[in-house]
Motif scaffolding. Structure first.
Motif, PDB file in Angstrom:
ATOM      1  N   GLU A  34       0.830  -1.207   0.000  1.00 20.69           N
ATOM      2  CA  GLU A  34       0.000   0.000   0.000  1.00 20.69           C
ATOM      3  C   GLU A  34       0.864   1.256   0.000  1.00 20.69           C
ATOM      4  OE1 GLU A  34      -4.057  -1.365   2.332  1.00 20.69           O
ATOM      5  OE2 GLU A  34      -2.456  -0.477   3.527  1.00 20.69           O
ATOM      6  N   LEU A  35       0.222   2.378  -0.266  1.00 17.53           N
ATOM      7  CA  LEU A  35       0.878   3.672  -0.111  1.00 17.53           C
ATOM      8  C   LEU A  35      -0.122   4.683   0.431  1.00 17.53           C
ATOM      9  CD1 LEU A  35      -0.322   5.531  -2.608  1.00 17.53           C
ATOM     10  CD2 LEU A  35       1.460   4.413  -3.921  1.00 17.53           C
ATOM     11  N   VAL A  79       6.568  -2.199  -1.866  1.00 14.23           N
ATOM     12  CA  VAL A  79       6.275  -1.205  -2.915  1.00 14.23           C
ATOM     13  C   VAL A  79       7.598  -0.648  -3.427  1.00 14.23           C
ATOM     14  CG1 VAL A  79       5.146   0.976  -3.462  1.00 14.23           C
ATOM     15  CG2 VAL A  79       4.047  -0.632  -1.896  1.00 14.23           C
ATOM     16  N   THR A  80       7.910  -0.913  -4.690  1.00 24.06           N
ATOM     17  CA  THR A  80       9.214  -0.513  -5.235  1.00 24.06           C
ATOM     18  C   THR A  80       9.113   0.409  -6.448  1.00 24.06           C
ATOM     19  OG1 THR A  80       9.246  -2.519  -6.605  1.00 24.06           O
ATOM     20  CG2 THR A  80      10.318  -2.643  -4.443  1.00 24.06           C
ATOM     21  N   HIS A  81       7.920   0.515  -7.065  1.00 20.43           N
ATOM     22  CA  HIS A  81       7.837   1.297  -8.318  1.00 20.43           C
ATOM     23  C   HIS A  81       7.591   2.784  -8.074  1.00 20.43           C
ATOM     24  CE1 HIS A  81       3.576   0.631  -7.530  1.00 20.43           C
ATOM     25  NE2 HIS A  81       3.258   1.510  -8.468  1.00 20.43           N
ATOM     26  N   ARG A  87       5.572  12.187  -7.798  1.00 20.17           N
ATOM     27  CA  ARG A  87       4.296  12.601  -8.397  1.00 20.17           C
ATOM     28  C   ARG A  87       3.648  11.367  -9.018  1.00 20.17           C
ATOM     29  NH1 ARG A  87       4.268  15.313 -12.677  1.00 20.17           N
ATOM     30  NH2 ARG A  87       2.971  17.119 -12.276  1.00 20.17           N
ATOM     31  N   VAL A  88       2.366  11.169  -8.744  1.00 21.20           N
ATOM     32  CA  VAL A  88       1.686   9.970  -9.244  1.00 21.20           C
ATOM     33  C   VAL A  88       0.247  10.305  -9.641  1.00 21.20           C
ATOM     34  CG1 VAL A  88       3.065   8.319  -7.891  1.00 21.20           C
ATOM     35  CG2 VAL A  88       0.987   9.309  -6.886  1.00 21.20           C
ATOM     36  N   PRO A 105      -4.098   0.546  -2.215  1.00 17.21           N
ATOM     37  CA  PRO A 105      -3.170  -0.373  -2.870  1.00 17.21           C
ATOM     38  C   PRO A 105      -2.289   0.390  -3.874  1.00 17.21           C
ATOM     39  CG  PRO A 105      -5.396  -1.277  -2.863  1.00 17.21           C
ATOM     40  CD  PRO A 105      -5.508   0.138  -2.402  1.00 17.21           C
ATOM     41  N   ALA A 106      -1.005   0.014  -3.931  1.00 15.51           N
ATOM     42  CA  ALA A 106      -0.039   0.765  -4.739  1.00 15.51           C
ATOM     43  C   ALA A 106       0.079   0.273  -6.177  1.00 15.51           C
ATOM     44  CB  ALA A 106       1.338   0.694  -4.073  1.00 15.51           C
ATOM     45  N   ALA A 107      -0.366  -0.958  -6.456  1.00 14.48           N
ATOM     46  CA  ALA A 107      -0.010  -1.608  -7.728  1.00 14.48           C
ATOM     47  C   ALA A 107      -0.451  -0.816  -8.953  1.00 14.48           C
ATOM     48  CB  ALA A 107      -0.601  -3.017  -7.773  1.00 14.48           C
ATOM     49  N   GLN A 108      -1.619  -0.163  -8.886  1.00 14.22           N
ATOM     50  CA  GLN A 108      -2.146   0.554 -10.048  1.00 14.22           C
ATOM     51  C   GLN A 108      -1.881   2.064  -9.987  1.00 14.22           C
ATOM     52  OE1 GLN A 108      -3.776  -2.283  -8.879  1.00 14.22           O
ATOM     53  NE2 GLN A 108      -3.095  -3.285 -10.743  1.00 14.22           N
ATOM     54  N   VAL A 109      -1.112   2.508  -9.009  1.00 20.16           N
ATOM     55  CA  VAL A 109      -0.707   3.917  -8.939  1.00 20.16           C
ATOM     56  C   VAL A 109       0.524   4.082  -9.835  1.00 20.16           C
ATOM     57  CG1 VAL A 109       0.076   5.775  -7.441  1.00 20.16           C
ATOM     58  CG2 VAL A 109      -1.662   4.155  -6.623  1.00 20.16           C
ATOM     59  N   CYS A 110       0.483   5.089 -10.724  1.00 14.00           N
ATOM     60  CA  CYS A 110       1.481   5.208 -11.787  1.00 14.00           C
ATOM     61  C   CYS A 110       2.316   6.479 -11.620  1.00 14.00           C
ATOM     62  CB  CYS A 110       0.783   5.260 -13.146  1.00 14.00           C
ATOM     63  SG  CYS A 110      -0.285   3.834 -13.456  1.00 14.00           S
TER      64      CYS A 110
END
Length: 328
Positions: A34-35, A79-81, A87-88, A105-110
């Motif tokens: 998560e973030l 979370v590594t990406h 900025r996301v 959840p962080a996976a779909q945050v770009c």
């Protein structure tokens, strides 16, 4: 800076815009995967209306909103990406983007490129990723193909007009006023049909020498479904990806045979972005279209977060063009 509380829009019952309530909610620490994000702007989309009314039911009470941009404040294990300070932007569940800050959840945050503003990021993710899967991931589309796109002057539509033009695809659009038709033409539509003054299926036939189009992209639903099928060439693909006018009634599958061995699909963005790597690649493709200048993100309406009910009313009344964002 650590965010401990944030103004957040929730609903406690399904209903009209008056069901939307602004409450101060606690914001915790991100867990694994998560973030925590502090939002700069939030997007407004028709799916938010469907969730508010209960057409797409959610457990209550629930926060709303599926799209926003901002700055990462903290990340959980794994979370590594992205990292704090990045900025996301995102368009993903669970609902909760109508907020000053949240854990998600962080996976779909770009990661959001420097050349794209926070306002553009909040306005483009759900709509732009939708256009990406419509043109790149649903059925093969090549230069010279013809697409019928309903609501071509809306937030998704204006991106679709520009995407089609950038790929050499002929886009025939529909809209409900002459002004909206002019707007879509200015953004790259090849032809526009005012569906209030013309029978769009007949107009499509006239524009295609009675052949019909290769693909229909229809987010309107009930009101346009039959005419959309009648606009396709044999073996054409009908993509029904929304229901702004109401749900499409049950379909007699034999009609697809009778109208020319047609194909029919009902995709959602969230299936396409469910995989982390796929989502990030789709976003990179979208960002490249924007940073190259091929697509410009048009934001025609801005509302403060506290005026979320007014924003919903304006969207439902078909009084918007381009994208609408909520300022935080």
């Amino acid at each position: 800076m650590t965010t401990t509380h944030a103004n957040t829009v929730i609903i406690e019952a399904f209903g009209g815009p008056e069901a939307l309530k602004l409450k101060t909610m606690p914001v915790g620490e991100p867990g694994p995967g998560e973030l925590r994000i502090r939002h700069k702007a939030c997007g407004l989309n028709f799916i938010d209306v469907y969730q508010r009314t209960g057409l797409y039911p959610l457990p209550l009470p629930t926060a709303l909103g599926l799209e926003a941009s901002g700055v990462v404040e903290a990340v959980g294990d794994g979370v590594t990406h992205v990292k704090p300070g990045d900025r996301v932007a995102y368009a993903s569940g669970p609902p909760g983007a109508y907020a000053e800050a949240r854990v998600m959840p962080a996976a779909q945050v770009c990661p959001l490129p420097e050349g794209i503003s926070f306002d553009e990021g909040a306005a483009m993710m759900l709509k732009g990723l939708t256009v990406q899967y419509l043109f790149r991931r649903t059925t093969p589309l090549d230069k010279g193909d013809t697409v019928l796109f309903h609501a071509a002057a809306g937030g998704v539509g204006l991106i679709a007009c520009q995407w089609a033009k950038s790929e050499g695809i002929t886009l025939i659009g529909t809209a409900g006023t002459d002004e909206k038709c002019e707007l879509a033409l200015a953004h790259g539509a090849s032809h526009m049909i005012n569906y209030r003054t013309e029978n769009f299926a007949e107009s499509v036939r006239a524009l295609t020498n009675n052949k019909g189009v290769d693909v229909v992209m229809d987010s309107v639903g009930k009101d346009t479904f039959e005419g959309s099928l009648d606009s396709l060439k044999p073996l054409g693909m009908m993509i029904s990806f929304g229901n702004a006018s109401g749900k499409v009634p049950p379909v007699d599958i034999g009609q697809l045979a009778a109208k020319g061995s047609l194909k029919l699909t009902r995709p959602t963005l969230f299936t396409h972005i469910g995989d982390h790597d796929t989502c990030q690649q789709m976003a990179r493709e979208l960002f490249e279209k924007v940073t190259s200048g091929a697509i410009k993100i048009r934001i025609d309406q801005r509302f403060p977060l506290a005026q979320i009910a007014d924003a919903h009313r304006t969207l439902e009344a078909r009084q918007t063009t381009g994208a609408t964002i909520l300022t935080v």
